[in-house]
Design an enzyme around this catalytic site. Structure first.
Site, short mmCIF file in Angstrom:
data_model
loop_
_atom_site.label_atom_id
_atom_site.label_comp_id
_atom_site.label_asym_id
_atom_site.label_seq_id
_atom_site.Cartn_x
_atom_site.Cartn_y
_atom_site.Cartn_z
N GLY A 29 3.41 5.20 9.45
CA GLY A 29 4.79 5.38 9.01
C GLY A 29 5.63 4.13 9.19
O GLY A 29 6.70 4.00 8.60
N ASP A 51 0.10 -7.68 0.70
CA ASP A 51 0.47 -6.27 0.88
C ASP A 51 1.99 -6.10 0.90
O ASP A 51 2.59 -5.78 1.92
CB ASP A 51 -0.14 -5.74 2.18
N HIS A 75 0.83 -1.21 0.00
CA HIS A 75 0.00 0.00 0.00
C HIS A 75 0.86 1.26 0.00
O HIS A 75 0.34 2.36 -0.19
CB HIS A 75 -0.99 0.00 1.18
N SER A 92 2.34 -4.54 7.79
CA SER A 92 1.23 -4.04 6.99
C SER A 92 0.37 -3.05 7.75
O SER A 92 -0.01 -2.01 7.22
CB SER A 92 0.36 -5.21 6.51
N SER A 147 4.64 1.25 8.20
CA SER A 147 4.29 0.36 7.09
C SER A 147 5.51 -0.02 6.27
O SER A 147 6.31 0.85 5.89
CB SER A 147 3.26 1.02 6.18
#
Length: 299
Positions: A252, A177, A145, A270, A254
């Protein structure tokens, strides 16, 4: 005009041309014609060499400068003395010089990139996961993402300096993801590290095992594995085969890497949930790598 007058004028022109040629030859004569003695003023020798260096230094020259104690010009060479070095130093009194060989070749240090670093693309801020390789190329894993629809990515290094990594990121298919960024930036040195932990392999941790997440917002945060093969509903986006942990995470983080204390890569962050305690979810490293046909970079 008489013939005699024309001959006189012609003779003057020839003499003038000869003087001009002689003067030019004198000005362009090699420095060896007038040795430079600068024991009393060592800066003069360096200024002379600086002027020549402005036109290009021989590749063998690592550095040069005046030694404050001896008053001599120390010239450090990466190898043996060559004719190009002799030309650079021509005309300088040998007593002023101290030429040394076998010096290390100076190089600019590239930005060292490792798991847990902050990566930025436009207004997006995520975390670098693990490094991987395929077909002679290096890739950096992060969250899908993050990479979907992104442009050029940069890594944030000391002093908030942004060093370009690469563009044309790829994103895995729906349900996984994970995304990857190709390393094309010339100033990037990729390491098989997460924080200060060397990546040694990718043996999955069992439920109850300790594991740590390295996020650009949260830093290093640790907990335990609480579940495997979870199907997770991220606000209507369904992700499959995820691992759940008891770690608290934040925006942040991620793309951040999960790793054990022994250096076993676990997966890519994720997202998470809040409420009763903390839960964070990761895409296991195996499916993350296989989605792009990559091999984990280890130390």
């Amino acid at each position: 005009m008489s013939v005699r007058l024309r001959r006189v004028i012609c003779g003057v022109a020839i003499v003038a041309a000869a003087v001009t040629t002689l003067l030019a030859a004198t000005l362009s004569a090699p420095a060896s014609a007038a040795p430079v003695t600068a024991l009393l003023d060592p800066a003069a020798v360096k200024a002379l060499i600086d002027g020549r260096a402005a036109l290009g230094l021989p590749a063998e020259v690592a550095d040069y400068g005046v030694d404050e104690q001896s008053g001599r010009l120390v010239v450090e060479l990466t190898g043996s003395r060559t004719p190009a070095v002799d030309a650079l130093l021509s005309g300088v009194d040998p007593n002023v010089l101290d030429v040394r060989t076998d010096a290390p070749a100076p190089r600019h240090h590239a930005a060292a990139v490792k798991g847990g670093d902050t990566i930025i693309s436009g207004s997006r801020r995520c975390t670098l996961g693990f490094a991987a390789t395929a077909r002679g190329r290096t890739w950096l894993l992060t969250a899908g993402h993050c990479t979907r629809g992104s442009g050029t990515w940069s890594v944030e290094t000391a002093g908030d300096v942004l060093t370009p990594i690469g563009s044309q990121a790829r994103t895995a298919s729906a349900g996984t993801d994970v995304g990857v960024v190709p390393v094309t930036g010339s100033g990037v040195q990729v390491r098989g590290l997460v924080g200060s932990v060397a990546v040694r392999g990718s043996t999955p941790a069992a439920v109850g095992s300790p594991v740590c997440l390295y996020g650009s917002t949260s830093g290093r945060v640790c907990g335990t594995v609480t579940g495997l093969d979870r199907t997770v509903n991220f606000e209507g986006t369904i992700q499959y085969g995820m691992t759940a942990t008891s770690i608290c995470s934040a925006e942040g983080d991620s793309g951040g890497p999960y790793i054990t204390s022994s250096g076993q890569a676990q997966g890519i962050h994720s997202g998470g949930g809040t409420g009763r305690g903390c839960t964070s979810y990761l895409t296991p490293i195996g499916p993350a790598l296989s989605a792009f046909g990559l091999r984990l970079l280890t130390s």
